[in-house]
Design a protein around this motif. Structure first.
Motif, PDB file in Angstrom:
ATOM      1  N   LYS A  34       0.504  -9.150  -9.096  1.00  0.00           N
ATOM      2  CA  LYS A  34      -0.434  -9.423 -10.191  1.00  0.00           C
ATOM      3  C   LYS A  34      -1.216  -8.215 -10.674  1.00  0.00           C
ATOM      4  CE  LYS A  34      -1.057 -14.142  -8.612  1.00  0.00           C
ATOM      5  NZ  LYS A  34      -1.941 -15.117  -8.017  1.00  0.00           N
ATOM      6  N   ASP A  35      -1.489  -7.243  -9.764  1.00  0.00           N
ATOM      7  CA  ASP A  35      -2.283  -6.085 -10.162  1.00  0.00           C
ATOM      8  C   ASP A  35      -2.090  -4.929  -9.186  1.00  0.00           C
ATOM      9  OD1 ASP A  35      -4.104  -6.400  -7.912  1.00  0.00           O
ATOM     10  OD2 ASP A  35      -5.104  -7.975  -9.047  1.00  0.00           O
ATOM     11  N   TYR A  36      -2.677  -3.791  -9.539  1.00  0.00           N
ATOM     12  CA  TYR A  36      -2.664  -2.634  -8.651  1.00  0.00           C
ATOM     13  C   TYR A  36      -3.978  -1.877  -8.810  1.00  0.00           C
ATOM     14  CZ  TYR A  36      -1.630   0.337 -12.693  1.00  0.00           C
ATOM     15  OH  TYR A  36      -1.696   0.990 -13.907  1.00  0.00           O
ATOM     16  N   SER A  37      -4.305  -1.091  -7.794  1.00  0.00           N
ATOM     17  CA  SER A  37      -5.514  -0.276  -7.805  1.00  0.00           C
ATOM     18  C   SER A  37      -5.163   1.130  -7.332  1.00  0.00           C
ATOM     19  CB  SER A  37      -6.582  -0.864  -6.883  1.00  0.00           C
ATOM     20  OG  SER A  37      -6.968  -2.149  -7.315  1.00  0.00           O
ATOM     21  N   ILE A  38      -5.861   2.114  -7.879  1.00  0.00           N
ATOM     22  CA  ILE A  38      -5.718   3.504  -7.448  1.00  0.00           C
ATOM     23  C   ILE A  38      -7.107   3.960  -7.015  1.00  0.00           C
ATOM     24  CG2 ILE A  38      -5.044   5.853  -8.087  1.00  0.00           C
ATOM     25  CD1 ILE A  38      -3.441   4.605 -10.437  1.00  0.00           C
ATOM     26  N   THR A  39      -7.223   4.354  -5.739  1.00  0.00           N
ATOM     27  CA  THR A  39      -8.528   4.685  -5.171  1.00  0.00           C
ATOM     28  C   THR A  39      -8.505   6.073  -4.535  1.00  0.00           C
ATOM     29  OG1 THR A  39      -8.769   2.333  -4.648  1.00  0.00           O
ATOM     30  CG2 THR A  39     -10.335   3.831  -3.631  1.00  0.00           C
ATOM     31  N   TYR A  40      -9.539   6.837  -4.800  1.00  0.00           N
ATOM     32  CA  TYR A  40      -9.688   8.162  -4.203  1.00  0.00           C
ATOM     33  C   TYR A  40      -9.636   8.053  -2.681  1.00  0.00           C
ATOM     34  CZ  TYR A  40     -11.802  12.534  -2.664  1.00  0.00           C
ATOM     35  OH  TYR A  40     -12.041  13.737  -2.036  1.00  0.00           O
ATOM     36  N   ASN A  41      -8.892   8.987  -2.058  1.00  0.00           N
ATOM     37  CA  ASN A  41      -8.836   9.053  -0.597  1.00  0.00           C
ATOM     38  C   ASN A  41      -9.355  10.396  -0.101  1.00  0.00           C
ATOM     39  OD1 ASN A  41      -7.675   9.824   2.033  1.00  0.00           O
ATOM     40  ND2 ASN A  41      -6.681   7.828   1.969  1.00  0.00           N
TER      41      ASN A  41
ATOM     42  N   LEU B  83       0.833  -1.205   0.000  1.00  0.00           N
ATOM     43  CA  LEU B  83       0.000   0.000   0.000  1.00  0.00           C
ATOM     44  C   LEU B  83       0.865   1.251   0.000  1.00  0.00           C
ATOM     45  CD1 LEU B  83      -2.826   1.306   0.136  1.00  0.00           C
ATOM     46  CD2 LEU B  83      -2.614   1.236   2.638  1.00  0.00           C
ATOM     47  N   ALA B  84       0.608   2.111  -0.974  1.00  0.00           N
ATOM     48  CA  ALA B  84       1.279   3.403  -1.058  1.00  0.00           C
ATOM     49  C   ALA B  84       0.207   4.484  -1.138  1.00  0.00           C
ATOM     50  CB  ALA B  84       2.178   3.456  -2.292  1.00  0.00           C
ATOM     51  N   GLN B  85       0.615   5.713  -0.854  1.00  0.00           N
ATOM     52  CA  GLN B  85      -0.273   6.852  -1.058  1.00  0.00           C
ATOM     53  C   GLN B  85       0.405   7.808  -2.006  1.00  0.00           C
ATOM     54  OE1 GLN B  85      -1.480   8.690   2.671  1.00  0.00           O
ATOM     55  NE2 GLN B  85      -3.452   7.649   2.509  1.00  0.00           N
ATOM     56  N   GLY B  86      -0.406   8.407  -2.855  1.00  0.00           N
ATOM     57  CA  GLY B  86       0.084   9.414  -3.784  1.00  0.00           C
ATOM     58  C   GLY B  86      -0.618  10.725  -3.520  1.00  0.00           C
ATOM     59  N   GLN B  87       0.165  11.801  -3.486  1.00  0.00           N
ATOM     60  CA  GLN B  87      -0.415  13.130  -3.291  1.00  0.00           C
ATOM     61  C   GLN B  87       0.069  14.047  -4.400  1.00  0.00           C
ATOM     62  OE1 GLN B  87      -0.235  14.760   0.660  1.00  0.00           O
ATOM     63  NE2 GLN B  87      -0.541  16.847  -0.053  1.00  0.00           N
ATOM     64  N   LEU B  88      -0.875  14.730  -5.026  1.00  0.00           N
ATOM     65  CA  LEU B  88      -0.566  15.689  -6.083  1.00  0.00           C
ATOM     66  C   LEU B  88      -1.061  17.051  -5.638  1.00  0.00           C
ATOM     67  CD1 LEU B  88       0.506  16.136  -8.977  1.00  0.00           C
ATOM     68  CD2 LEU B  88      -1.823  15.752  -9.777  1.00  0.00           C
ATOM     69  N   ASN B  89      -0.172  18.031  -5.655  1.00  0.00           N
ATOM     70  CA  ASN B  89      -0.526  19.410  -5.310  1.00  0.00           C
ATOM     71  C   ASN B  89      -0.302  20.279  -6.538  1.00  0.00           C
ATOM     72  OD1 ASN B  89      -0.993  19.124  -2.359  1.00  0.00           O
ATOM     73  ND2 ASN B  89       1.149  18.494  -2.387  1.00  0.00           N
ATOM     74  N   LEU B  90      -1.383  20.857  -7.053  1.00  0.00           N
ATOM     75  CA  LEU B  90      -1.307  21.755  -8.197  1.00  0.00           C
ATOM     76  C   LEU B  90      -2.053  23.041  -7.863  1.00  0.00           C
ATOM     77  CD1 LEU B  90      -2.002  19.334 -11.189  1.00  0.00           C
ATOM     78  CD2 LEU B  90       0.168  20.379 -10.564  1.00  0.00           C
ATOM     79  N   ARG B  91      -1.341  24.153  -7.915  1.00  0.00           N
ATOM     80  CA  ARG B  91      -1.910  25.440  -7.555  1.00  0.00           C
ATOM     81  C   ARG B  91      -2.600  25.336  -6.195  1.00  0.00           C
ATOM     82  NH1 ARG B  91      -2.513  24.176 -12.632  1.00  0.00           N
ATOM     83  NH2 ARG B  91      -4.677  23.503 -12.485  1.00  0.00           N
ATOM     84  N   LYS B  92      -3.913  25.545  -6.143  1.00  0.00           N
ATOM     85  CA  LYS B  92      -4.647  25.466  -4.879  1.00  0.00           C
ATOM     86  C   LYS B  92      -5.388  24.146  -4.730  1.00  0.00           C
ATOM     87  CE  LYS B  92      -5.349  30.429  -4.673  1.00  0.00           C
ATOM     88  NZ  LYS B  92      -6.333  31.526  -4.637  1.00  0.00           N
ATOM     89  N   HIS B  93      -5.037  23.162  -5.555  1.00  0.00           N
ATOM     90  CA  HIS B  93      -5.726  21.875  -5.549  1.00  0.00           C
ATOM     91  C   HIS B  93      -4.819  20.780  -4.982  1.00  0.00           C
ATOM     92  CE1 HIS B  93      -8.572  23.875  -8.158  1.00  0.00           C
ATOM     93  NE2 HIS B  93      -7.572  24.188  -8.958  1.00  0.00           N
ATOM     94  N   MET B  94      -5.454  19.796  -4.335  1.00  0.00           N
ATOM     95  CA  MET B  94      -4.724  18.652  -3.811  1.00  0.00           C
ATOM     96  C   MET B  94      -5.571  17.406  -4.017  1.00  0.00           C
ATOM     97  SD  MET B  94      -4.505  16.222  -1.178  1.00  0.00           S
ATOM     98  CE  MET B  94      -5.582  16.808   0.105  1.00  0.00           C
ATOM     99  N   ALA B  95      -4.916  16.345  -4.476  1.00  0.00           N
ATOM    100  CA  ALA B  95      -5.563  15.038  -4.611  1.00  0.00           C
ATOM    101  C   ALA B  95      -4.722  14.026  -3.856  1.00  0.00           C
ATOM    102  CB  ALA B  95      -5.670  14.639  -6.079  1.00  0.00           C
ATOM    103  N   LEU B  96      -5.396  13.172  -3.090  1.00  0.00           N
ATOM    104  CA  LEU B  96      -4.726  12.117  -2.330  1.00  0.00           C
ATOM    105  C   LEU B  96      -5.368  10.792  -2.702  1.00  0.00           C
ATOM    106  CD1 LEU B  96      -2.668  11.473  -0.006  1.00  0.00           C
ATOM    107  CD2 LEU B  96      -4.626  11.621   1.553  1.00  0.00           C
ATOM    108  N   VAL B  97      -4.545   9.831  -3.103  1.00  0.00           N
ATOM    109  CA  VAL B  97      -5.051   8.514  -3.508  1.00  0.00           C
ATOM    110  C   VAL B  97      -4.315   7.413  -2.762  1.00  0.00           C
ATOM    111  CG1 VAL B  97      -5.761   9.252  -5.825  1.00  0.00           C
ATOM    112  CG2 VAL B  97      -3.454   8.351  -5.474  1.00  0.00           C
ATOM    113  N   ASP B  98      -5.014   6.290  -2.596  1.00  0.00           N
ATOM    114  CA  ASP B  98      -4.401   5.075  -2.071  1.00  0.00           C
ATOM    115  C   ASP B  98      -4.073   4.187  -3.254  1.00  0.00           C
ATOM    116  OD1 ASP B  98      -4.734   5.804   0.630  1.00  0.00           O
ATOM    117  OD2 ASP B  98      -6.781   5.020   0.649  1.00  0.00           O
ATOM    118  N   ILE B  99      -2.879   3.609  -3.248  1.00  0.00           N
ATOM    119  CA  ILE B  99      -2.458   2.726  -4.332  1.00  0.00           C
ATOM    120  C   ILE B  99      -2.087   1.379  -3.709  1.00  0.00           C
ATOM    121  CG2 ILE B  99      -0.904   2.401  -6.292  1.00  0.00           C
ATOM    122  CD1 ILE B  99      -0.369   5.496  -6.091  1.00  0.00           C
ATOM    123  N   SER B 100      -2.981   0.405  -3.870  1.00  0.00           N
ATOM    124  CA  SER B 100      -2.683  -0.939  -3.391  1.00  0.00           C
ATOM    125  C   SER B 100      -2.065  -1.717  -4.548  1.00  0.00           C
ATOM    126  CB  SER B 100      -3.948  -1.621  -2.871  1.00  0.00           C
ATOM    127  OG  SER B 100      -4.920  -1.691  -3.876  1.00  0.00           O
TER     128      SER B 100
END
Length: 133
Positions: free
Chosen positions: A88-95, A67-84
């Motif tokens: 065999k596979d991976y998933s990216i889920t809104y956090n 399990l990893a987390q990804g955070q993207l900060n652009l201007r005044k916006h931020m997105a945080l996702v969980d990446i399991s």
């Protein structure tokens, strides 16, 4: 000429309203299969995810094995996702997010978010292919 402008304005306004002002259903990547000629480990997968995120400005941190987390900060916006992930596979889920008009009840978010997730998914797939060479 004035009639053409009125019609064009009405059409534009209608399309603006129909598109929900730039809001779309949250895109989550679910069990994206790992296609590789070489057997990859969980450590290889994390390396691919980390490298992919770095190329796009995401800050990727390992929460625990698989399990990893990804955070993207652009201007005044931020997105945080969980990446399991596993071999065999991976998933990216809104956090979580900031200033992206997320609506939990409707499951919607600003259109740009989905583009960022698609780009991250493509970059992870590319890094997996590079590791399998």
């Amino acid at each position: 000429m004035k009639n053409v402008l009125k019609v064009a304005s009405a059409i534009f306004l209608g399309l603006f309203i129909l598109t929900g002002c730039g809001v779309a259903t949250v895109y989550n990547v679910k069990n994206n299969p790992v296609t590789s000629e070489k057997k990859l480990t969980k450590q290889d997968m994390y390396k691919a995810i980390y490298a992919a995120g770095a190329t796009l400005g995401w800050k990727i941190t390992k929460v625990k094995d698989g399990l990893a987390q990804g955070q993207l900060n652009l201007r005044k916006h931020m997105a945080l996702v969980d990446i399991s992930y596993n071999e065999k596979d991976y998933s990216i889920t809104y956090n979580n997010s900031l200033n992206l008009n997320y609506d939990k009840e409707k499951g919607t978010i600003h259109n740009n978010y989905n583009g960022w997730i698609l780009n991250l998914q493509k970059a992870i797939n590319t890094q997996i292919q590079l590791l399998s060479m």
